[in-house]
Scaffold this motif. Sequence first.
Motif, short mmCIF file in Angstrom:
data_model
loop_
_atom_site.label_atom_id
_atom_site.label_comp_id
_atom_site.label_asym_id
_atom_site.label_seq_id
_atom_site.Cartn_x
_atom_site.Cartn_y
_atom_site.Cartn_z
N UNK A 86 0.80 -1.24 0.00
CA UNK A 86 0.00 0.00 0.00
C UNK A 86 0.83 1.28 0.00
N UNK A 87 2.13 1.16 0.33
CA UNK A 87 2.97 2.37 0.38
C UNK A 87 3.47 2.73 -1.03
N UNK A 88 4.13 3.86 -1.12
CA UNK A 88 4.58 4.37 -2.43
C UNK A 88 5.85 3.68 -2.93
N UNK A 89 5.93 3.55 -4.25
CA UNK A 89 7.16 3.05 -4.87
C UNK A 89 7.96 4.23 -5.42
N UNK A 90 9.26 4.14 -5.26
CA UNK A 90 10.14 5.20 -5.78
C UNK A 90 11.17 4.56 -6.72
N UNK A 91 11.43 5.18 -7.89
CA UNK A 91 12.49 4.64 -8.74
C UNK A 91 13.81 4.59 -7.96
N UNK A 92 14.63 3.58 -8.28
CA UNK A 92 15.91 3.42 -7.55
C UNK A 92 16.97 4.38 -8.06
N UNK A 93 16.59 5.63 -8.24
CA UNK A 93 17.55 6.66 -8.59
C UNK A 93 17.77 7.50 -7.34
N UNK A 94 18.98 8.03 -7.21
CA UNK A 94 19.31 8.81 -6.01
C UNK A 94 18.81 10.24 -6.20
N UNK A 95 17.82 10.60 -5.42
CA UNK A 95 17.32 11.97 -5.45
C UNK A 95 18.28 12.86 -4.66
N UNK A 96 18.27 14.16 -4.96
CA UNK A 96 19.06 15.08 -4.12
C UNK A 96 18.55 14.92 -2.68
N UNK A 97 19.51 14.82 -1.74
CA UNK A 97 19.13 14.65 -0.33
C UNK A 97 19.16 13.20 0.11
N UNK A 98 19.40 12.27 -0.82
CA UNK A 98 19.49 10.85 -0.46
C UNK A 98 20.96 10.42 -0.46
N UNK A 99 21.29 9.41 0.36
CA UNK A 99 22.68 8.93 0.34
C UNK A 99 22.97 8.11 -0.90
#
Length: 251
Positions: free
Chosen positions: A151-164
Amino acid sequence: MEERLSEAARLMAVRRRVAVLTGAGISVESGIPDFRSRGGLWERFDPAEYATIQAFRADPAKVWKMLAEMEAVLDAARPNPAHEALARLEQAGVVTGVITQNIDGLHQAAGSRKVVEFHGSHRTLSCLACGARISRNEARQRGHPPACGCGALLKPDVVFFGEPIPEGALREAYRVAASCRVMLVVGTSAEVAPANQMPWVAKQAGAAVIEVNLAPTHLTESVTDVFLEGKAGRVLQDLADRTMALVETRD
Ligand code: NAD
């Protein structure tokens, strides 16, 4: 330019262990705009507003609009002569690894095998809650924006700004950079840390730095030994031809 190309080819052929750091500029000739291209995706979607993890968490539907457009651009893109030249140099045993800041998968599509995806990849998505990972094809059946089975959101496995940076990629990139004898930097403004540390890591380990770009960057005056000005496709094909010719005469 002629002299600089010869010098770069000589360094690569003699020293051999060439690590490559690539940025968005290498894929511009494949039709993927970099952050600086005019009229591209990023003129309508400011990366500072759309490409941060905070923006994704706050308003995923808004960020997914940008991601859907980006997917269409990435799906249409094919490797260009610059990606192909690097794959050729890897097959010849000159290039020991490519550290890419790109998420487009074009190095692998061109035949490069030793690729460190420093900022992840768009081929898979992960659940922000349970960590389940699925392919992009599977995600297409999961609604829009796509949701995980939990039920939670999926995020592409790309590093967004602010992610390690993914730990494995970070470790491997440092290993490749610290063990090379030449670092070839292609199509990056080197504004994004820690990827922009790689030329320095290589330099400290004794490597020579060759930079290919349309225009000088802050690296050019600080860490670069040989600057090759021009489009990555043409410059890398020329550089690969010259390097291979020297390798063949030396072997
Ligand atoms: P950037 O947009 O900040 O800089 C691109 C650099 O490439 C510039 O210095 C520009 O002069 C140069 N360039 C443009 N066209 C070129 C060409 N044909 N030949 C040679 N050089 C050329 O890109 P960056 O430094 O990679 O940083 C942007 C961040 O955005 C990265 O983290 C990257 O992950 C991400 N990004 C990725 C893609 C992709 O996957 N293709 C596209 C856009 C942005």
